[in-house]
Scaffold this active site. Sequence first.
Site, short mmCIF file in Angstrom:
data_model
loop_
_atom_site.label_atom_id
_atom_site.label_comp_id
_atom_site.label_asym_id
_atom_site.label_seq_id
_atom_site.Cartn_x
_atom_site.Cartn_y
_atom_site.Cartn_z
N CYS A 287 0.88 -1.19 0.00
CA CYS A 287 0.00 0.00 0.00
C CYS A 287 0.91 1.23 0.00
CB CYS A 287 -0.92 0.01 1.21
SG CYS A 287 -1.65 -1.58 1.62
N PRO A 290 1.89 7.71 -0.26
CA PRO A 290 2.55 8.46 -1.33
C PRO A 290 4.00 8.10 -1.59
CG PRO A 290 2.52 9.79 0.66
CD PRO A 290 1.77 8.52 1.00
N GLU A 310 0.08 0.56 -5.59
CA GLU A 310 -0.81 1.65 -5.16
C GLU A 310 -2.03 1.66 -6.09
OE1 GLU A 310 -2.98 4.54 -3.91
OE2 GLU A 310 -1.23 3.90 -2.74
N CYS A 406 -1.21 3.82 10.97
CA CYS A 406 -1.00 5.09 11.65
C CYS A 406 -2.22 5.35 12.53
CB CYS A 406 -0.81 6.22 10.64
SG CYS A 406 -0.34 7.79 11.44
#
Length: 468
Positions: A287, A290, A310, A406
């Site tokens: 994944c 960016p 991505e 996160c």
Amino acid sequence: MSDRSPRNRAPQVQPDRVRRVAFQVIRQVTAEGAYANLALNKALRDARLSGRDAAFCTELVHGTLRWQGTYDACLARSVSRPLADLDPELLDLLRLGTHQLLNMRVDSYAAVNEMVTLTRSELGQKRTGIVNAVLRKISQRTLDQWIDTVAPSPNEDRLGFLAIAEAHPRWVVEAFDRALTSGPGAAPPGDEAVELERLLVADNDPPRVTLAVRPGLAEVDELVAAGASPARWSPYGAVLEGGGDPGRIDAVASGRAGVQDEGSQLVAIALASAKVDGDDTNWLDLCAGPGGKSALLASLMHDGQLTAVEPLKHRAELVRSNLRAIPGDHKVLVGDGTKPTWPAGSFDRVLADVPCSGLGALRRRPEARWRRTPEDVVELRPLQEALLDSAITSVRSGGVVAYVTCSPHPDETRAVVDAVLARRDDASLEDARALFPGVPDLGDGPDVQLWPHLQGTDAMYLALIRRS
């Protein structure tokens, strides 16, 4: 005869330019769903604000958005009708004024006067009366006095009090409390209440700009020479203590370094440091967008190829941009990580940094806490499990997977790992704490939860899984 007459009124006072820019950015965030950091950076460039003006504008925007829930509780006691009945642009103006009165060193008279002037310019004369009256009422108490007025008693409802006092939605406070009570990196028994308050306070501190060099392309000393300080835990990290534009640093401008939170650096370094026997030349970032972790992983490879996946084309381009300066035949694929186009067991190491609620990065995304809902966590869960399952299938026997989020929310961290491993008999959880040398307060393991109030990083979670 004088030119001045009732028809020749004196020109109206123009609003403060910095406050006007701040209000316009806040409107983009609340009305259009813009990201605060991106909208603010563009607005600062377009308005050519720099130095103190840029810093003041940043605090106006980030502070107003960060403390929105607390300010709404105060405003609800100061307006004669429900806040839902106010026009959204008027409510944003009142929030902006409230932030100056309660959380900034702005003279009360000046703050009210400037907001009335801004209201006249942006919304018209008719709205100035309510702005003047409400903000004057707000100015009659300090922030602590308002919290005592609008928040429940901490003795009767500790979490409800903290939600108002530290500007977090209650459901987020409850999730953090669960994580600190029973999750990885849990607080020592009896210290949970203190640790929770410390975490919420740390979440409200603006984060420092942290950089990461690409190993082999730049050294931390180069960033230090440009005005940064070495990071505390990452050997590749540095901190711009005074803020500023990282793009002015040559290593960043040339792609030999990038902006990356220290927690993100540490989880990538941990995956690259895990012991793997035999071949170690094919790594996968499942994944990738960016691309900050992709760039660090590719730089840490001595030989071999990183494949970065991505699903969104524009984010895949960001990954390519991050990898451009790094030697090697690395690949970027636009595709769905839950539907691999490669054979099972193709990779030696896999990073699954899955989409999540982002509750671990609330300090750098001030608007996110009010946008996310408990339903977001529920809706993301199937995707997180599918991606972890795909990651384990994609790694070879003896290889390792780093499951990363996160977010410290228990339903996005250990619960996902436990659910996936319960369905498989070919993978097991390993103790990852030794992969974070020198980093304190990692708890009982085997997985690792980093915290803003303990390590000074985003609240990154990592579980290390080995395919058997």
